[in-house]
Write a protein that holds these residues in place. Sequence first.
Motif, PDB file in Angstrom:
ATOM      1  N   PRO A  32      13.408  39.939  27.112  1.00 44.79           N
ATOM      2  CA  PRO A  32      14.119  38.821  26.268  1.00 44.79           C
ATOM      3  C   PRO A  32      12.828  37.743  25.947  1.00 44.79           C
ATOM      4  N   ASP A  33      12.926  37.129  24.714  1.00 47.82           N
ATOM      5  CA  ASP A  33      12.232  36.196  24.117  1.00 47.82           C
ATOM      6  C   ASP A  33      12.622  34.692  24.082  1.00 47.82           C
ATOM      7  N   GLN A  34      13.979  34.761  24.429  1.00 42.52           N
ATOM      8  CA  GLN A  34      14.633  33.354  24.338  1.00 42.52           C
ATOM      9  C   GLN A  34      15.750  33.393  25.321  1.00 42.52           C
ATOM     10  N   ALA A  35      16.000  32.060  25.855  1.00 43.21           N
ATOM     11  CA  ALA A  35      17.081  32.001  26.917  1.00 43.21           C
ATOM     12  C   ALA A  35      17.545  30.679  26.648  1.00 43.21           C
ATOM     13  N   THR A  36      19.073  30.509  27.144  1.00 42.17           N
ATOM     14  CA  THR A  36      19.737  29.311  27.066  1.00 42.17           C
ATOM     15  C   THR A  36      20.020  29.142  28.267  1.00 42.17           C
ATOM     16  N   ILE A  37      19.852  27.948  28.993  1.00 45.88           N
ATOM     17  CA  ILE A  37      19.977  27.382  30.148  1.00 45.88           C
ATOM     18  C   ILE A  37      21.474  26.290  30.221  1.00 45.88           C
ATOM     19  N   THR A  38      22.388  26.507  30.908  1.00 41.29           N
ATOM     20  CA  THR A  38      23.340  25.684  30.879  1.00 41.29           C
ATOM     21  C   THR A  38      23.578  24.933  32.015  1.00 41.29           C
ATOM     22  N   LEU A  39      23.449  23.544  32.187  1.00 44.89           N
ATOM     23  CA  LEU A  39      23.090  22.725  33.079  1.00 44.89           C
ATOM     24  C   LEU A  39      23.756  21.427  33.121  1.00 44.89           C
ATOM     25  N   GLY A  40      23.859  20.537  34.028  1.00 42.23           N
ATOM     26  CA  GLY A  40      24.483  19.361  33.781  1.00 42.23           C
ATOM     27  C   GLY A  40      24.724  18.376  35.000  1.00 42.23           C
ATOM     28  N   VAL A  41      25.350  17.418  35.045  1.00 43.69           N
ATOM     29  CA  VAL A  41      25.441  16.361  36.046  1.00 43.69           C
ATOM     30  C   VAL A  41      27.085  16.206  36.401  1.00 43.69           C
TER      31      VAL A  41
END
Length: 220
Positions: A32-41
């Motif tokens: 893979p050459d891209q990624a989406t990180i799901t994060l938060g507070v």
Amino acid sequence: MNQEYNAPEREYYRNDDHTLKVSGSETLSAAPDQATITLGVITEDKDPQKAQQANSQAIANVIASLKSAGIPEEQLKTSDYRIDPQYDYIDGKELFKNYKVQHIIQAQTSDIEKIGSIIDTAVRSGANSITSIRFSLSNPDAYYNQALSLALKNAYEKALSMARTLGISLNPVPNKVEELSETATPMLYQTSTFSKMATTTPIQPGELNITASVRVEYTY
């Protein structure tokens, strides 16, 4: 790029119309050459306003840190925001506990090698929930079209082998080609709620499999 071959389910059909039907499949592997990180507070308080204010300050710090880590603003977006009352259940009774405010964002990056440090940066600045990392390809069609071409070749080689065995003359130009598959499905790396970490979080993106399958009809 490594190739992974999965033997497809074979199909053979011959009738009085002088047709031969076969299926072909091919799987390619690509990093893979891209990624989406799901994060938060996530913040909690008996006073919803205090919980909201604490959350707003913390998520602002997280966003600022992600920008400083090289993620442009247009690659940051809110995916979920909610305020929910929390309850405890004691002896069958519902007792109010506090309010929980959750602000979740998605950060997209093409710098795969820095995902671990991006996560650490977010955690140090206040992120306390990292739910997933979604790996994908920026141009999946290029790999899929290559796999599709190889799947068609695979079908032809099988049809040719059958024709030789049966002692018939195969027309190499297909009478009908049916595409059976879709492009690669992005790979989801599930994580959990994070606490502050002292060392860089190791992330292994692995490889994505891109599979193409066809059903082809030849005449003889």
